[in-house]
Design a protein around this motif. Structure first.
Motif, short mmCIF file in Angstrom:
data_model
loop_
_atom_site.label_atom_id
_atom_site.label_comp_id
_atom_site.label_asym_id
_atom_site.label_seq_id
_atom_site.Cartn_x
_atom_site.Cartn_y
_atom_site.Cartn_z
N HIS A 373 0.86 -1.20 0.00
CA HIS A 373 0.00 0.00 0.00
C HIS A 373 0.88 1.24 0.00
O HIS A 373 1.44 1.61 1.03
CB HIS A 373 -0.92 0.02 1.23
CG HIS A 373 -1.81 -1.18 1.34
ND1 HIS A 373 -1.40 -2.36 1.91
CD2 HIS A 373 -3.10 -1.38 0.94
CE1 HIS A 373 -2.39 -3.23 1.87
NE2 HIS A 373 -3.43 -2.67 1.28
N GLY A 401 -4.05 1.21 11.72
CA GLY A 401 -3.64 2.53 11.26
C GLY A 401 -4.42 3.57 12.04
O GLY A 401 -5.54 3.31 12.51
N VAL A 431 -3.94 6.38 2.74
CA VAL A 431 -2.66 6.21 3.42
C VAL A 431 -1.87 7.50 3.29
O VAL A 431 -1.54 7.93 2.18
CB VAL A 431 -1.87 5.03 2.81
CG1 VAL A 431 -0.52 4.89 3.51
CG2 VAL A 431 -2.66 3.74 2.91
N VAL A 434 3.71 5.84 6.19
CA VAL A 434 4.04 4.56 6.81
C VAL A 434 5.46 4.66 7.37
O VAL A 434 6.42 4.82 6.60
CB VAL A 434 3.95 3.38 5.81
CG1 VAL A 434 4.30 2.08 6.52
CG2 VAL A 434 2.56 3.31 5.20
N ILE A 441 1.28 3.78 11.09
CA ILE A 441 0.63 4.03 9.80
C ILE A 441 -0.36 5.17 10.00
O ILE A 441 -1.29 5.06 10.83
CB ILE A 441 -0.10 2.78 9.28
CG1 ILE A 441 0.90 1.63 9.09
CG2 ILE A 441 -0.84 3.09 7.99
CD1 ILE A 441 0.25 0.32 8.70
N LEU A 443 -3.30 7.57 8.61
CA LEU A 443 -4.39 7.55 7.63
C LEU A 443 -5.17 8.86 7.70
O LEU A 443 -5.10 9.58 8.69
CB LEU A 443 -5.34 6.37 7.90
CG LEU A 443 -4.73 4.97 7.95
CD1 LEU A 443 -5.80 3.96 8.37
CD2 LEU A 443 -4.13 4.59 6.61
#
Length: 572
Positions: A373, A401, A431, A434, A441, A443
């Protein structure tokens, strides 16, 4: 006279005859209860006929010449000692006993040994209440259970029927009682052996012994008169949780003297020292980065020990057990005796330590997520948790996330936007970032839509003059909207050039004001503005355009002219 004399003579002749008869027949002879020597004349099926030099021969049961079940070793012509039970029975025979003769002989010998404090030989042959019966060469003795051995004996069977020495503790011939001890003999022998062993004991000696007792911390080994401690860590190179896993009481063992203190006579023993050390060349066998399969031997609060081979264990610290399960007891991840794949992280041969990793043999889920991702891609998941600063969305079985509350909505404040979400709700998000190292993560939900303020942000810049609409009046300043999408704030000190006019209450909600942009926070979509700065800038422009300090015109005249001109330009 003659007749009287005759009667008297007859009387004496009668007495002499009775005396002679008693002597001939042995009446009141005094042989009963005595021990005599005799010669075996012949044997019948059940008896031995013996000549003891009396008026008639005696007989002795053959079973008295040998223990039960053993054939009697007696033959005609043998000389034996016998006990006279009765000089004459109803058949006129002399009743003799070999067993009682042996007993009488034994008692005499035992009394001499008791007085001299000598040991005697005997055989344990039966059990009675509280102990055992011992045959001391024909005399029966009692052996108390506490006097059988130095330590409690579970099974006495190996000792029964075996001739061995005893010490007489007490004897009473009148009552026929004899009490003996095997323990006293062993203790005396043990003391002699101990003294001899201690004198020649040195560190490094290899000895044979018998496990005497087992405790939680080790086992005591009888070395033959002296005990030594075999600590649980010195039983084997491999991990042993309790000595009973490798040893049992009565087991013969070969040990080495590790330490000996002559003053306290304490002896430390070892068994593993007689075997090859498995830690030799362990660094070559288990290099860092290599993978191996091992067995979990012990679980603690800080990790789990994994046996790579007998005697070689490594520790998987709790922080190296799982990529995702944090602050979880190791017992919830692995189980004792479970086979696991591990990776060698570090080896310290000097300290006999190997650091292992369990999670390293599995793929890092954050690395995997980052590969699958990319930043800007859209994901979908269930809201697993709601905190005061945002939402946690499940992206897989192991990782989450986070959507910060500032990334929920373009228009609403974070606290207000969070009210639209609840735990278990499935949402989509973009996203944003990361961070594999920090295992984070980021978001965003609002990023799924275009920022309505994007065009407005692109057009504004520091120093620009913009028209604002007052949206809230506060004690420390006023909130405003710019182009209906950007929020701004004018501090109290920036409300006017004149301090007397720096009052927020002179403004009303919905009122339009012109202000100068001091700074632009494009991430937060917020502006910092000033009315004071705009007024100062207008004054400077007016002076530059309509006059100067040397022209003689007042500032009021200059501003008046500037205002009139602006109005005129507006009409045109």
């Amino acid at each position: 006279m003659a007749s009287a004399t005759t009667q008297t003579a007859d009387h004496f002749r009668g007495e002499d005859f009775a005396t002679l008869l008693d002597e001939t027949l042995g009446r009141d002879s005094g042989f009963d209860g005595s021990v005599v020597r005799g010669r075996v004349v012949r044997l019948t099926d059940d008896y031995a006929i013996v000549d003891v030099g009396l008026k008639s021969e005696g007989r002795v049961a053959l079973r008295e010449f040998a223990p039960q079940g053993v054939k009697p070793e007696v033959k005609p012509g043998d000389i034996v000692e016998l006990y006279v039970e009765r000089y004459e029975d109803r058949d006129g025979s002399i009743v003799l006993s070999r067993e009682k003769a042996r007993r009488e002989e034994a008692w005499t010998s035992l009394e001499k040994a008791f007085e001299a404090n000598h040991r005697v030989n005997g055989t344990i042959y039966g059990r009675v209440k509280g102990g055992f019966t011992v045959d001391l060469g024909g005399a029966m003795a009692f052996l108390p259970g506490s006097q059988v051995d130095i330590r409690p004996v579970r099974d006495v069977s190996p000792l029964m029927g075996v001739p061995q020495p005893f010490q007489i503790l007490k004897m009473d011939r009148a009552r026929g009682n004899i009490v003996v001890s095997r323990r006293a003999v062993l203790e005396e022998t043990r003391a002699e052996q101990r003294s001899e062993l201690i004198q020649g004991l040195t560190e490094g000696m290899i000895l044979d012994g018998v496990v005497k007792n087992i405790t939680d911390y080790g086992a005591f080994v009888d070395l033959g008169g002296v005990d030594g401690l075999l600590h649980v860590t010195d039983i084997a190179w491999k991990r042993i949780n309790h000595p009973s896993e490798a040893l049992q009481i009565g087991q013969p063992v070969r040990v080495q003297v590790i330490r000996f203190n002559p003053e306290t006579q304490r002896i430390s023993l070892g068994m593993k020292q007689l075997e090859a050390d498995p830690w030799e060349n362990v660094a070559l066998k288990y290099p860092p980065g290599a993978r191996f399969t091992g067995r979990v031997t012990n679980i603690t609060d800080y990790g789990a020990f994994v046996e790579l081979e007998p005697g070689v264990e490594g520790l998987v610290h709790v922080s190296e057990m799982s990529w995702t399960k944090k602050n979880v007891h190791p017992g919830k991840i692995v189980a004792t005796s479970q086979e696991v794949d591990v990776m060698v992280l570090d080896v310290d041969s000097a300290k006999r330590r190997i650091s292992l990793g369990l999670k390293q043999v599995q793929r890092n889920p954050w690395e995997q997520f980052a590969e699958e991702h990319k930043v800007g891609s859209t994901v979908e998941g269930e809201i697993r948790n709601i905190t005061e600063f945002g939402l946690f969305i499940g992206l897989s079985a192991d990782i989450d996330g986070m959507v910060h509350m500032s990334d929920l909505s373009w228009d609403e404040a974070g606290e207000e936007a969070m009210k639209h979400y609840e735990k278990g709700q499935v949402v989509k998000a973009k996203v944003l970032d990361v961070d594999v190292e920090k295992e984070r993560i980021s978001l965003g939900i609002k990023q799924l839509q275009e920022d309505p303020a994007a065009d407005a942000l692109a057009s504004v810049q520091k120093g620009s003059i913009v028209t604002c609409i007052v949206t809230a009046v506060q004690t420390n300043g006023i909130e405003v909207k710019v182009d209906d999408v950007l929020t701004g704030f004018i501090r109290r000190a920036e409300l006017a050039r004149d301090k007397a006019e720096q009052r927020p209450e002179r403004f009303a909600v919905g009122e339009r004001v012109d202000a100068k942009i001091i700074s632009v926070d494009r991430a937060a979509r917020k502006l910092a503005l000033t009315i004071k700065g705009r007024e100062v800038e207008e004054d400077k422009q007016a002076i530059n355009e309509y006059g100067s300090a040397d022209s003689g015109a007042s500032l009021g005249d200059i501003l008046g002219a500037a205002i009139r001109r602006r109005n005129t330009d507006g009409e045109d």
